[in-house]
Design an enzyme around this catalytic site. Structure first.
Site, PDB file in Angstrom:
ATOM      1  N   LYS A  41      -0.698  48.927 -28.215  1.00 25.42           N
ATOM      2  CA  LYS A  41      -1.676  48.711 -27.145  1.00 25.42           C
ATOM      3  C   LYS A  41      -1.346  49.573 -25.914  1.00 25.42           C
ATOM      4  O   LYS A  41      -0.174  49.879 -25.652  1.00 25.42           O
ATOM      5  CB  LYS A  41      -1.772  47.230 -26.770  1.00 25.42           C
ATOM      6  CG  LYS A  41      -0.623  46.711 -25.960  1.00 25.42           C
ATOM      7  CD  LYS A  41      -0.971  45.374 -25.302  1.00 25.42           C
ATOM      8  CE  LYS A  41       0.138  45.018 -24.339  1.00 25.42           C
ATOM      9  NZ  LYS A  41      -0.241  44.392 -23.125  1.00 25.42           N
ATOM     10  N   LYS A  66       9.481  40.756 -23.930  1.00 26.61           N
ATOM     11  CA  LYS A  66       9.998  41.012 -22.575  1.00 26.61           C
ATOM     12  C   LYS A  66      11.500  40.793 -22.515  1.00 26.61           C
ATOM     13  O   LYS A  66      12.198  41.470 -21.768  1.00 26.61           O
ATOM     14  CB  LYS A  66       9.311  40.109 -21.540  1.00 26.61           C
ATOM     15  CG  LYS A  66       7.815  40.323 -21.443  1.00 26.61           C
ATOM     16  CD  LYS A  66       7.415  41.287 -20.360  1.00 26.61           C
ATOM     17  CE  LYS A  66       6.068  41.857 -20.698  1.00 26.61           C
ATOM     18  NZ  LYS A  66       5.391  42.667 -19.832  1.00 26.61           N
ATOM     19  N   LYS A 105       1.230  49.509 -19.359  1.00 29.72           N
ATOM     20  CA  LYS A 105       1.807  50.189 -18.193  1.00 29.72           C
ATOM     21  C   LYS A 105       3.304  50.382 -18.362  1.00 29.72           C
ATOM     22  O   LYS A 105       3.905  51.196 -17.686  1.00 29.72           O
ATOM     23  CB  LYS A 105       1.487  49.429 -16.921  1.00 29.72           C
ATOM     24  CG  LYS A 105       2.059  48.029 -16.885  1.00 29.72           C
ATOM     25  CD  LYS A 105       1.523  47.257 -15.712  1.00 29.72           C
ATOM     26  CE  LYS A 105       1.757  45.784 -15.912  1.00 29.72           C
ATOM     27  NZ  LYS A 105       0.662  44.948 -15.531  1.00 29.72           N
TER      28      LYS A 105
HETATM   29  P1  ATP Z   1       2.708  45.254 -19.944  1.00 29.84           P
HETATM   30  O1  ATP Z   1       2.192  46.166 -21.002  1.00 29.84           O
HETATM   31  O2  ATP Z   1       3.626  45.903 -18.997  1.00 29.84           O
HETATM   32  O3  ATP Z   1       3.160  43.948 -20.481  1.00 29.84           O
HETATM   33  P2  ATP Z   1      -0.005  44.983 -19.453  1.00 29.84           P
HETATM   34  O4  ATP Z   1      -0.414  46.384 -19.273  1.00 29.84           O
HETATM   35  O5  ATP Z   1      -0.186  44.303 -20.769  1.00 29.84           O
HETATM   36  O6  ATP Z   1       1.485  44.878 -19.039  1.00 29.84           O
HETATM   37  P3  ATP Z   1      -0.795  42.592 -17.979  1.00 29.84           P
HETATM   38  O7  ATP Z   1      -0.647  42.489 -16.512  1.00 29.84           O
HETATM   39  O8  ATP Z   1       0.127  41.826 -18.850  1.00 29.84           O
HETATM   40  O9  ATP Z   1      -0.776  44.133 -18.357  1.00 29.84           O
HETATM   41  O10 ATP Z   1      -2.265  42.196 -18.397  1.00 29.84           O
HETATM   42  C1  ATP Z   1      -3.359  41.946 -17.538  1.00 29.84           C
HETATM   43  C2  ATP Z   1      -4.607  41.688 -18.356  1.00 29.84           C
HETATM   44  O11 ATP Z   1      -4.999  42.862 -19.060  1.00 29.84           O
HETATM   45  C3  ATP Z   1      -4.439  40.608 -19.435  1.00 29.84           C
HETATM   46  O12 ATP Z   1      -5.627  39.845 -19.531  1.00 29.84           O
HETATM   47  C4  ATP Z   1      -4.214  41.405 -20.674  1.00 29.84           C
HETATM   48  O13 ATP Z   1      -4.582  40.680 -21.836  1.00 29.84           O
HETATM   49  C5  ATP Z   1      -5.104  42.602 -20.453  1.00 29.84           C
HETATM   50  N1  ATP Z   1      -4.618  43.789 -21.178  1.00 29.84           N
HETATM   51  C6  ATP Z   1      -3.433  44.402 -21.013  1.00 29.84           C
HETATM   52  N2  ATP Z   1      -3.316  45.473 -21.816  1.00 29.84           N
HETATM   53  C7  ATP Z   1      -4.476  45.541 -22.517  1.00 29.84           C
HETATM   54  C8  ATP Z   1      -4.976  46.430 -23.522  1.00 29.84           C
HETATM   55  N3  ATP Z   1      -4.261  47.465 -23.947  1.00 29.84           N
HETATM   56  N4  ATP Z   1      -6.200  46.195 -24.019  1.00 29.84           N
HETATM   57  C9  ATP Z   1      -6.928  45.152 -23.587  1.00 29.84           C
HETATM   58  N5  ATP Z   1      -6.528  44.288 -22.650  1.00 29.84           N
HETATM   59  C10 ATP Z   1      -5.321  44.457 -22.114  1.00 29.84           C
END
Ligand code: ATP
Ligand code: LTN
Length: 325
Positions: free
Chosen positions: A194, A112, A197
């Site tokens: 992964k 980040k 968003k």
């Molecule tokens: P960013 O990618 O912008 O950091 P994010 O999409 O990872 O955000 P978060 O709000 O950080 O979203 O995550 C919310 C929840 O979703 C957490 O428990 C995280 O581990 C899970 N998560 C996020 N992305 C994935 C993914 N690609 N696969 C499985 N779980 C996920």
């Protein structure tokens, strides 16, 4: 024996299928067996600059997403982190037993801060300490999250042990709860990264708010592997990822789905997968749109009272042990 479950998501950005399959779906299953607490972590969201009106709106939207996904306020406590000041108070206290070197190792901080060099604030650095406070305030046994959050749950465990051995038994040592197939849903445009968003292209993810046409288009454009066969294997990471999504939404096993498509082409498989995703998201969006704002505010008000009671008791014990009372 029933255990306590705690998890949370930041009210920022669009939620995608990775968030649902990696975290929220598991929450919905756990709430039937365990006493569950689900939080909207707005104090975490402000580690990136937020527009106040927008943040308020996103917080309400996130609560609606929890409800539409099947979190039942009769079974679970749903609340907003900033409504319970004990989170910030315990975070401060835990900061005093956290080593800077431990926070410097966090990969999320490294990612980040390299993504947003103009705003590397102390809150972003201390983010895992606030997350530890969230978890430890509620005597949490299980923390359902995706794989990327494991390092943070590990810090919460370390801080709980350190506090207990310094000031006496106070905190439960939490465990992560991970669903193997859902823990890391990969990007549709790149199966080595992964689903996220913050990905540069919207073809990376399926948002929970995408229309059926958009979903069909995104799945059609999803990258596939060079092999022609549909099999569940590490050397076909793109198809493996699509099979995981299919299986999780269809409550089946990925290898079974793969064998049902033996000898069939990618196009047919993708077409069916798109309908599975649409078949899940259409009713989800209907439920989301039918939820009344006033009801959500009431749910959050009730959740706040329940959470305050639990957090207040724990903070009383912490202050007492540390000589702060
Ligand atoms: P960013 O990618 O912008 O950091 P994010 O999409 O990872 O955000 P978060 O709000 O950080 O979203 O995550 C919310 C929840 O979703 C957490 O428990 C995280 O581990 C899970 N998560 C996020 N992305 C994935 C993914 N690609 N696969 C499985 N779980 C996920
Ligand atoms: N850092 C988490 C959100 C989060 C969380 C928590 C998850 C904040 N506090 C406590 C589980 C338990 C993320 O998903 N980005």
């Amino acid at each position: 024996m029933s255990q306590r479950v705690f998890s949370g998501i930041q009210p920022s950005g669009t939620l995608h299928l990775g968030n649902y399959l990696g975290a929220i779906k598991n929450w919905v299953n756990l709430q039937d067996k365990h006493e569950s607490v689900f939080c909207i972590v707005d104090l975490h969201a402000i580690t990136a600059l937020q527009n106040p009106e927008e943040l308020r709106k996103k917080t309400l939207e996130m609560a609606k997403i929890y409800l539409a996904a099947g979190i039942d306020p009769e079974k679970s406590t749903i609340f907003v982190q900033s409504h319970v000041p004990e989170h910030a108070e315990l975070a401060w206290i835990l900061n005093t037993i956290t080593k800077i070197s431990e926070l410097e190792r966090m990969t999320q901080f490294k990612d980040k801060s390299s993504e947003n060099k103009q705003n590397i604030n102390a809150g972003l650095f201390n983010y895992p300490v606030l997350m530890a406070a969230d978890i430890l305030l509620y005597d949490t046994n299980l923390v359902p999250v995706g794989e990327d959050q494991l390092q943070h749950v590990e810090i919460a465990r370390t801080l709980a042990r350190r506090f207990n051995s310094t000031f006496g038994e106070t905190f439960v040592i939490p465990e992560p709860s991970i669903v193997k197939e859902g823990m890391r849903i990969m990007g549709l445009d790149d199966p080595m990264k992964k689903m996220s968003k913050s990905a540069p292209s919207e073809y990376n993810y399926i948002a929970l708010t995408d229309s059926p046409e958009k979903i069909r288009e995104k799945i059609k454009r999803a990258v596939t592997d060079s092999g022609r066969q549909i099999k569940y294997s590490d050397d076909q990471p793109a198809i493996k990822n699509l099979l995981n999504i299919y299986a999780l939404l269809d409550n089946a096993r990925p290898a079974e789905i793969a064998s049902a498509y033996r000898g069939k082409g990618y196009a047919e498989f993708k077409k069916d997968l798109a309908e599975i995703v649409v078949g899940f998201l259409e009713p989800f969006q209907k439920r989301y749109n039918s939820i009344d704002d006033q009801d959500v505010l009431q749910t959050l008000e009730d959740g706040k009272e329940k959470a305050k009671k639990m957090a207040g008791e724990k903070m009383g014990a912490v202050r007492e042990k540390m000589g702060l009372a």
